[in-house]
Structures are given as C-alpha cells and as structure tokens.
Design a protein around this motif. Structure first.
Motif, PDB file in Angstrom:
ATOM      1  N   GLY A 238       0.832  -1.209   0.000  1.00  5.96           N
ATOM      2  CA  GLY A 238       0.000   0.000   0.000  1.00  5.96           C
ATOM      3  C   GLY A 238       0.857   1.245   0.000  1.00  5.96           C
ATOM      4  O   GLY A 238       0.468   2.278  -0.541  1.00  5.96           O
ATOM      5  N   GLY A 239       2.028   1.150   0.643  1.00  6.44           N
ATOM      6  CA  GLY A 239       2.971   2.260   0.608  1.00  6.44           C
ATOM      7  C   GLY A 239       3.356   2.811   1.965  1.00  6.44           C
ATOM      8  O   GLY A 239       4.350   3.527   2.064  1.00  6.44           O
ATOM      9  N   GLU A 240       2.579   2.496   3.023  1.00  3.86           N
ATOM     10  CA  GLU A 240       2.973   2.925   4.368  1.00  3.86           C
ATOM     11  C   GLU A 240       3.609   1.695   5.021  1.00  3.86           C
ATOM     12  O   GLU A 240       2.943   0.695   5.240  1.00  3.86           O
ATOM     13  CB  GLU A 240       1.756   3.425   5.155  1.00  3.86           C
ATOM     14  N   ILE A 241       4.894   1.787   5.319  1.00  2.43           N
ATOM     15  CA  ILE A 241       5.665   0.573   5.566  1.00  2.43           C
ATOM     16  C   ILE A 241       5.233  -0.159   6.838  1.00  2.43           C
ATOM     17  O   ILE A 241       5.236  -1.390   6.867  1.00  2.43           O
ATOM     18  CB  ILE A 241       7.190   0.891   5.556  1.00  2.43           C
ATOM     19  N   HIS A 242       4.814   0.565   7.880  1.00  7.06           N
ATOM     20  CA  HIS A 242       4.395  -0.138   9.101  1.00  7.06           C
ATOM     21  C   HIS A 242       3.126  -0.948   8.835  1.00  7.06           C
ATOM     22  O   HIS A 242       2.990  -2.091   9.270  1.00  7.06           O
ATOM     23  CB  HIS A 242       4.169   0.863  10.238  1.00  7.06           C
ATOM     24  N   GLN A 243       2.197  -0.345   8.112  1.00 10.00           N
ATOM     25  CA  GLN A 243       0.962  -1.044   7.782  1.00 10.00           C
ATOM     26  C   GLN A 243       1.253  -2.249   6.882  1.00 10.00           C
ATOM     27  O   GLN A 243       0.676  -3.329   7.066  1.00 10.00           O
ATOM     28  CB  GLN A 243      -0.015  -0.088   7.072  1.00 10.00           C
ATOM     29  N   ASP A 244       2.147  -2.074   5.926  1.00 11.08           N
ATOM     30  CA  ASP A 244       2.453  -3.168   5.006  1.00 11.08           C
ATOM     31  C   ASP A 244       3.173  -4.323   5.721  1.00 11.08           C
ATOM     32  O   ASP A 244       2.872  -5.496   5.482  1.00 11.08           O
ATOM     33  CB  ASP A 244       3.294  -2.659   3.836  1.00 11.08           C
ATOM     34  N   ILE A 337      18.358  -1.863   9.158  1.00  6.99           N
ATOM     35  CA  ILE A 337      17.124  -1.070   9.280  1.00  6.99           C
ATOM     36  C   ILE A 337      16.194  -1.672  10.332  1.00  6.99           C
ATOM     37  O   ILE A 337      15.942  -2.878  10.337  1.00  6.99           O
ATOM     38  CB  ILE A 337      16.421  -0.971   7.913  1.00  6.99           C
ATOM     39  N   ARG A 338      15.717  -0.827  11.216  1.00  7.42           N
ATOM     40  CA  ARG A 338      14.724  -1.243  12.213  1.00  7.42           C
ATOM     41  C   ARG A 338      13.509  -0.336  12.093  1.00  7.42           C
ATOM     42  O   ARG A 338      13.665   0.874  11.906  1.00  7.42           O
ATOM     43  CB  ARG A 338      15.292  -1.110  13.637  1.00  7.42           C
ATOM     44  N   LEU A 339      12.337  -0.934  12.225  1.00 10.95           N
ATOM     45  CA  LEU A 339      11.104  -0.143  12.196  1.00 10.95           C
ATOM     46  C   LEU A 339      10.558  -0.009  13.611  1.00 10.95           C
ATOM     47  O   LEU A 339      11.037  -0.659  14.539  1.00 10.95           O
ATOM     48  CB  LEU A 339      10.076  -0.823  11.291  1.00 10.95           C
ATOM     49  N   ASP A 340       9.547   0.815  13.753  1.00  9.94           N
ATOM     50  CA  ASP A 340       8.886   1.032  15.045  1.00  9.94           C
ATOM     51  C   ASP A 340       8.003  -0.181  15.338  1.00  9.94           C
ATOM     52  O   ASP A 340       6.890  -0.294  14.824  1.00  9.94           O
ATOM     53  CB  ASP A 340       8.065   2.322  14.951  1.00  9.94           C
ATOM     54  N   GLU A 341       8.515  -1.104  16.154  1.00  5.08           N
ATOM     55  CA  GLU A 341       7.821  -2.376  16.380  1.00  5.08           C
ATOM     56  C   GLU A 341       6.491  -2.187  17.117  1.00  5.08           C
ATOM     57  O   GLU A 341       5.549  -2.939  16.907  1.00  5.08           O
ATOM     58  CB  GLU A 341       8.723  -3.348  17.145  1.00  5.08           C
ATOM     59  N   ALA A 342       6.421  -1.194  17.994  1.00  5.28           N
ATOM     60  CA  ALA A 342       5.166  -0.961  18.723  1.00  5.28           C
ATOM     61  C   ALA A 342       4.063  -0.553  17.748  1.00  5.28           C
ATOM     62  O   ALA A 342       2.916  -1.002  17.837  1.00  5.28           O
ATOM     63  CB  ALA A 342       5.372   0.112  19.794  1.00  5.28           C
ATOM     64  N   ARG A 343       4.443   0.286  16.799  1.00  6.79           N
ATOM     65  CA  ARG A 343       3.478   0.738  15.803  1.00  6.79           C
ATOM     66  C   ARG A 343       3.023  -0.435  14.926  1.00  6.79           C
ATOM     67  O   ARG A 343       1.838  -0.563  14.599  1.00  6.79           O
ATOM     68  CB  ARG A 343       4.159   1.819  14.955  1.00  6.79           C
ATOM     69  N   ILE A 344       3.973  -1.303  14.561  1.00  5.79           N
ATOM     70  CA  ILE A 344       3.622  -2.470  13.744  1.00  5.79           C
ATOM     71  C   ILE A 344       2.699  -3.401  14.535  1.00  5.79           C
ATOM     72  O   ILE A 344       1.718  -3.924  13.994  1.00  5.79           O
ATOM     73  CB  ILE A 344       4.889  -3.214  13.284  1.00  5.79           C
TER      74      ILE A 344
END
Lengths: 463, 146
Positions: A238-244, A337-344
């Motif tokens: 979709g383009g928003e990486i946490h949502q994807d 690379i690390r993403l915001d795990e709480a948000r995911i």
C-alpha cells in the motif's frame, strides 16, 4: 490427461494433453527445482525470492525474454504472464492474433501455443516458472500449465474474478477454482506440491489490508476444503511501511488461526500495483521501497516492478533492472534497518480484528461458497473499485496523514463500532478531504506516489 | 440533498475500456449527492446506454467515461442512435480521451460534432454540471471548464 473428472474439461481438451501419469512424472522427476523447492529454501535463508512479471505473444520472443531475465538478473522464479484473450477463455482469438500479429498480444497465449512449447519454456531457464493471468475460469489454462511442467499457478475465485471480469457470477468462478484446487491436492498426493498463489492485490488501487487478507483467506479456506495444504498469500504494497509489514506478518497469524494446522503458508508481497511515477528515478525508488518492505515484512517472495511501469509493458532491460534494484533492497546491506515495532504491533492487532469481523460470520456457514457469494451480493464483503458488477464497490478507502490506507466509507462491511471509530479518527485530520462527495482527495490518494516528487522535464524523467 | 432524489443518472465506461476506478468513484460521489445511479460499468456498448435510457426515461444525463484513448471510436454510433430517436437526454463524456494528450482538443471537437453535449476535462466538473437546474439552459462547456 484422464483427470477430466477433477477438472471437468471437455473430452477434446483432455484428449489433446498428455496422460496424467506422464504429467506427474514430468513435474516430479525432471530434476529441475519446483517453485515450492525455491520457496522453502528462501524461507530458510530469510531473503525473499524475487520474481518479475513477464510475457510476450511470440514463442521465440518469450524464450528470449525468459533467457535474458534469467542470465541478466538471476531471479528466483520467472513468470509466464498470459494475454487477455486467453485469460477470458478466448483461445481461438488468441490463436488468430498469434498467427497474424503476435506483437499485439499483451502476454503469452499458452493454450494457443500448446503444452509442448510450454515445456520448451520450462526447459529454457534455470528457475521454476509461474503462470500469472486473471482468469475467472482457468481450468483449461491450468491443464496446459501442468502439462508444460509449470509448478506454480496464480489465482482464485474471488481475486481473479472481481478485478478482471464485468459479469461472471462468483459462484461460477469459485466453482471453477475448486476444481483447480482439487487437482492441486491430487498432485500433492502424487508427490508434486504446486505453489498456489492467491491474488490479494485485487483491484490494485488503495486496497485496505483487511479487504485483501479477508479475500485471500477465504480463498485459502476453500482451497484447504479441497485438500490443498500449501498456499502463497499475496498482499499488495500500500505504501505505508508499518501497515504493510503488519499486513504481511498478519498473513501467518491468520493462517495459523483459520487454516488446518498442517497447511504451509508463504506470504508474498506484490510491489506497488497502483499509479506509478512516470519519472524513472522516482519509479526506481518505489521499486526499491517495495522490495525492502517485503524483506522487512518477512515475505517469502516479492513480485517486482520496473521503472517502465507508468509507460506500459516494460522492456526486458527495465525488467532486469527492477530485479537488480530489488536484490539490492533485500540484501544484507540493509539489515541494519529497524522499524517502530510498537506501531507495527498495533497495526497488526487491528488488521487481525478487522479480518475477523469480515470472515468469521462466513466461516461459520456450512456452505462457505454460498456464504461468500451472498456476502458479496449484500455488501458484507466488498472490493473497492470493483470492475465486476458482482461486488458492490460501496467501500471507499483513503489515506491517513501518514499514508496508511483506511476506510473513508465502510460501505456494507460488518465492522464493529470500535473499528469504525478508529478508521474515522485516523482520517479526521484529512484537511478538508473528509467529505465523501469530494473525490479530489481520493484521487490524490490514488496518485500518492505518482505525485510524490516535483515534476521534472519530460526529457529527464523519461531516461 | 433531497431535491435531487428523483434524478437518475446513467453511468458507464466506453465500450473498449475496462478501467473501473474512476467509474466507481463517480458512482460513489453521485450516490452521496442523492442521485439514483444506474451504473452499467466497464466495457459498455453505446446501445446499452440507449437501452438504459429507454428503461429510465427520466434520466438526467448519460455519463460516459473513457480513459484508454479510444473515446471517439467508442462514440462513433451516437449520430445513428440519435437519428433513431434514442439517447434523447444529454450525453456527457470525460476522461483521457486520446493516447497523446496533444490530440485532446481535436478529439473534443470530434466528440462535440458526434453530438456529445458536454466534454469534461476534470472529474470535479461533473457534480456542478449535473446539479445545475435542468431547465436553466444547459451549462455552456466553457463555463464548466472555468
């Protein structure tokens, strides 16, 4: 192929194909890796298989394209993308186009070429092939693909109907795909496990994760009813990486919850399928972003895109470049690379809730095919922007300020009050764009990536 | 928006065109504005639009989208249908009318010559056009574009 009872093909079709025993032997004993072999070893490494879409009308041209991509970009799998005439079962039209002007076909007409030429494709490259198409009733194409030794077949009764056909009843497409699934199960009993990839990309434009996952999960449940025990579930970036990333992780969780325990599941990411930037540098960046999203979300396979996307069918060179860009994006170079795990985690929980609200009433039904058909008729299941009359398309999605896809209007989807409230709250900040009669905002959301960079001169952006 | 509750709009995509997104967006928008939308969907022959108008003689307009560049070819039978007394209501066409945008003015001229009543340059022009008073003379194309 004496499996007419399973596929229920016309006798003349069965008679034109090799015997079931010969088809099984060719798939099982050739010594070439199958799609499932490639997926299983990729899962062990943690790096996704990369696969392009590719298909041209002429046989020699198709052989050349496959060989070029195999040697120039070392993909994990290759595609045989099928032309529109064949997708709709118009094999005679496809054959006529093939004789007169194969360049006009927008894919490879496998049925018209015949299974023997299909085997030449299979034998021309080092990697397994997948047939990608869009057929509401793919039985004859499926029989040709199996006879050609092709070990992966995309599609399902929802995802290959609603985006592609104007008025094929869902009962017909679901029934035809049950036949494909029954043969898939029969092959597994012979020791040939096919990859069955379910097309969650749907209409490819602003598809909310829970709509995509509900449709593919229902197709997967129907496949397991026929005995299938290995499915690939494809989700569109979709383009928003946490949502994807959340959606990709939700695939495994949903399958653990709703499919038989012995079912093998491969999450697949389709790199962005909506409106691409015309600027080729921006398109390259989106290709890269998509492949990286797939790796971070734990996709076993990524279907790649190219810098030519906004301009039509890509050249072989652009297609190879898309694979190379994707290989960089999924390489260990970017493992930092690390993403915001709480948000995911929060996104994942909401996706699971939304999918449960969509599918659980249907899974409780005794006749799930009938339940799915009734749900689309009533709007309790729906697909935004459906080309088919058999989905109401009363769902209107929109992007929240962060770019994630939410429900601006849920149509008839049976969401709980808390789900509706969250979607409403997340879209509350759309400055002046919350009015559902104002389609300008939704058009801007559709063009999210196409409009993301300043327009450069055509001479520069076309390079 | 109850004042338009009785207004029917026949909507669809031109015969050679399978693009559903704009069609569904327009359907959604017009329903929200209170129109009764008869959406014939993608790949609709011009004769099917005429049949729909015959079934809904009160139709306020026929709205035909075309984004694949073949608008003129897909509308070529309009004079014959009109000559036979069919499609009496205004016909509105919009979208990407030509493969090369530079050809658009010529395509627009050809569509108007075929009898198309309004050629729209942008999605946002549709609602104001349909909401304009039906008897207050037709909204001139130039005004809509501005």
């Amino acid at each position: 192929m004496p499996d007419d009872t399973l596929l229920r093909l016309a006798p003349r079709v069965g008679a034109s194909l090799p015997s079931w025993r010969e088809v099984v032997a060719y798939l099982r004993d050739s010594g070439r890796p199958t799609a499932i072999d490639v997926l299983r070893s990729a899962r062990a490494t943690g790096r996704p298989v990369l696969q392009p879409r590719c298909g041209v009308g002429g046989h020699e041209e198709m052989l050349a394209l496959l060989r070029h991509l195999d040697t120039a970009a070392a993909p994990g799998m290759l595609s045989v993308t099928i032309d529109s005439h064949t997708r709709l079962g118009h094999f005679v039209t496809a054959a006529r186009e093939l004789r007169t002007d194969p360049g006009r076909l927008n894919g490879y007409p496998l049925v018209a070429h015949g299974w023997a030429r299909g085997r030449e494709l299979t034998e021309s490259v080092r990697v397994p092939l997948e047939v990608r198409h869009g057929s509401p009733d793919a039985r004859e194409l499926f029989a040709s693909a199996l006879a050609a030794g092709i070990s992966s077949f995309e599609g399902g009764g929802i995802g290959y109907n609603l985006p592609y056909s104007k008025d094929v009843p869902l009962a017909e497409s679901l029934s035809a795909w049950q036949r494909v699934d029954a043969v898939t199960a029969a092959l597994a009993a012979e020791g040939v496990v096919l990859e069955r990839e379910l097309f969650g990309t749907l209409t490819a434009v602003l598809v909310p994760p829970s709509v995509s996952l509900a449709c593919t999960l229902l197709e997967a449940v129907l496949a397991t009813e026929q005995g299938v025990r290995s499915v690939s579930i494809a989700y569109p970036q979709g383009g928003e990486i946490h949502q994807d990333v959340a959606a990709l992780r939700a695939i495994t969780l949903l399958c653990e919850r709703y499919l038989p325990q012995d079912t093998e599941v491969f999450p697949v990411l389709h790199v962005f399928m909506g409106v691409f930037p015309r600027d080729r540098a921006a398109a390259d960046a989106l290709v890269f972003h998509g492949a990286l999203t797939g790796r971070l979300g734990g996709a076993t396979k990524v279907i790649t895109k190219t810098r030519d996307e906004a301009w039509g069918i890509p050249s072989a060179e652009a297609n190879a470049l898309g694979l190379i860009t994707s290989a960089v994006a999924t390489s260990p170079l970017l493992d930092f690379i690390r993403l915001d795990e709480a948000r995911i985690a929060e996104e994942t929980a909401w996706i699971l809730t939304e999918v449960a609200e969509l599918v659980e009433p249907l899974l409780a039904a005794r006749d799930r095919v009938a339940a799915v058909c009734a749900a689309f008729a009533s709007g309790a299941l729906d697909v935004p922007f459906s080309a088919s009359r058999n989905a109401r398309a009363a769902v209107l999605p929109a992007r929240d300020p962060g770019g994630a896809i939410r429900y601006l209007s849920p149509g008839g989807l049976p969401f709980s009050a808390s789900t509706l409230r969250r979607n409403r709250e997340l879209l509350a900040d759309r400055a002046g764009r919350g009015d559902v009669t104002d389609v300008t905002g939704v058009v801007a959301d559709i063009n999210h990536f196409a409009d993301a960079i300043p327009v450069r001169t055509p001479e520069v952006s076309q390079r | 928006m109850s004042h338009v509750d009785d207004r029917v709009v026949v909507l669809g995509v031109a015969e050679s065109d399978a693009h559903a997104v704009a069609n569904r967006l327009i359907e959604f928008q017009l329903r929200e504005l209170g129109f009764a939308v008869v959406n014939l969907g993608v790949c609709t022959p011009l004769a099917d639009f005429a049949d729909a108008v015959a079934a809904h003689p009160q139709a306020r307009a026929v709205v035909i989208g075309s984004v694949n560049g073949h608008a003129v070819a897909d509308l070529r039978d309009l004079p014959a249908l009109r000559g036979a007394g069919r499609l009496p209501c205004p016909v509105v066409v919009g979208g990407n009318l030509t493969i090369d945008p530079a050809d658009r003015p010529e395509a627009k001229r050809q569509l108007l010559a075929l009898g198309v009543d309004h050629v729209l340059d942008d999605l946002t022009e549709l609602a104001p056009l349909l909401l304009a008073p039906p008897d207050g003379a037709q909204v001139p194309d130039e005004v809509v574009r501005a």
